[in-house]
Enzyme design. Structure first.
Site, PDB file in Angstrom:
ATOM      1  CB  CYS A   1      -0.916   0.012   1.224  1.00  0.00           C
ATOM      2  SG  CYS A   1      -2.038   1.413   1.297  1.00  0.00           S
TER       3      CYS A   1
ATOM      4  CG  HIS B   1      -5.733  -2.574  -1.249  1.00  0.00           C
ATOM      5  ND1 HIS B   1      -4.675  -3.178  -0.591  1.00  0.00           N
ATOM      6  CD2 HIS B   1      -5.474  -1.237  -1.187  1.00  0.00           C
ATOM      7  CE1 HIS B   1      -3.838  -2.258  -0.158  1.00  0.00           C
ATOM      8  NE2 HIS B   1      -4.295  -1.061  -0.515  1.00  0.00           N
ATOM      9  CD  GLU B   2      -6.815   1.201  -3.875  1.00  0.00           C
ATOM     10  OE1 GLU B   2      -6.977   2.173  -3.109  1.00  0.00           O
ATOM     11  OE2 GLU B   2      -5.704   0.707  -4.105  1.00  0.00           O
TER      12      GLU B   2
ATOM     13  CG  HIS C   1      -7.399   2.693   1.263  1.00  0.00           C
ATOM     14  ND1 HIS C   1      -6.593   3.062   2.316  1.00  0.00           N
ATOM     15  CD2 HIS C   1      -6.604   2.044   0.380  1.00  0.00           C
ATOM     16  CE1 HIS C   1      -5.352   2.649   2.085  1.00  0.00           C
ATOM     17  NE2 HIS C   1      -5.330   2.032   0.916  1.00  0.00           N
TER      18      HIS C   1
END
Length: 215
Positions: free
Chosen positions: A134, A176-177, A180
């Site tokens: 990341c 993953h995004e 966030h």
């Protein structure tokens, strides 16, 4: 039960009516003042931003020229050799909004595309372990179990809504995004986390200082 439902509905409407409209002063500052390659938030110094859940764009922001400026600067940040990532989320550049850019490994030419107000509707298949890193957690790498397929819904910059299924490495990037956007980092889900020596050496001379206007 019915009375409680009405109370919950009334409270929800009240909270929505109290939510801020349009861009905040901070968001405008980040978008306008940032260079084409934006400051990328890192742990632990920017944990307050990275750990805050993001909110959707409203109609006012969707119709604003600032939105395209934000997308353009996120793109140049992601593709700059100093970052060279495969995805980026708005919280990583200091804005807690549901916007991400993803490199689509499942499309010809691997285009990098923007996704606004994105949600993962379904996680499909059995989790498989894979390596992750990341931009906001250097110089670490980890092994994370992710689903091989996802169904996502989002809005394009032109305002049109889309629902689609994605699989493979692109599906991993979306997970993953989108994490966030909920204040979750891959290290929270990782089976193992370790220092990547090559990345550590590459980052030795890299500055993580905030721009003057940020302080």
């Amino acid at each position: 039960m019915k009375k409680n439902s009405y109370l919950i509905l009334a409270l929800s409407l009240f909270l929505c009516s109290c939510s801020p409209k349009g861009w905040t002063a901070w968001e405008k500052t980040v978008i306008v003042q940032s260079d084409s390659v934006m400051y990328v938030c890192v742990m632990p110094q920017d944990s307050a931003i990275l750990r805050t859940p993001s909110r959707n764009f409203g109609r006012k922001e969707m119709s604003s020229a600032l939105l395209q400026t934000l997308i353009d600067k996120m793109y140049t940040t992601l593709t700059d050799p100093s970052q060279d990532g495969v995805g980026i989320a708005a919280p990583q550049i200091g804005i807690n909004r549901r916007a991400i850019l993803v490199m689509r490994y499942d499309k010809p030419g691997r285009p990098i595309e923007p996704y606004l107000n994105i949600q993962i509707d379904s996680l499909l298949g059995e989790k498989k372990p894979g390596p992750e890193g990341c931009l906001s957690v250097p110089p670490y790498r980890g092994v994370v179990r992710r689903y091989p397929r996802v169904q996502i819904s989002y809005v394009r910059p032109d305002g049109s809504p889309v629902t689609e299924k994605v699989e493979g490495y692109s599906a991993v990037i979306f997970q993953h995004e989108c994490d966030h956007l909920d204040g979750i980092l891959y290290i929270d889900r990782a089976d193992t986390v370790f220092v990547n020596e090559n990345w550590a050496a590459e980052r030795e001379a890299f500055s993580y200082e905030k721009p003057d206007w940020w302080r």
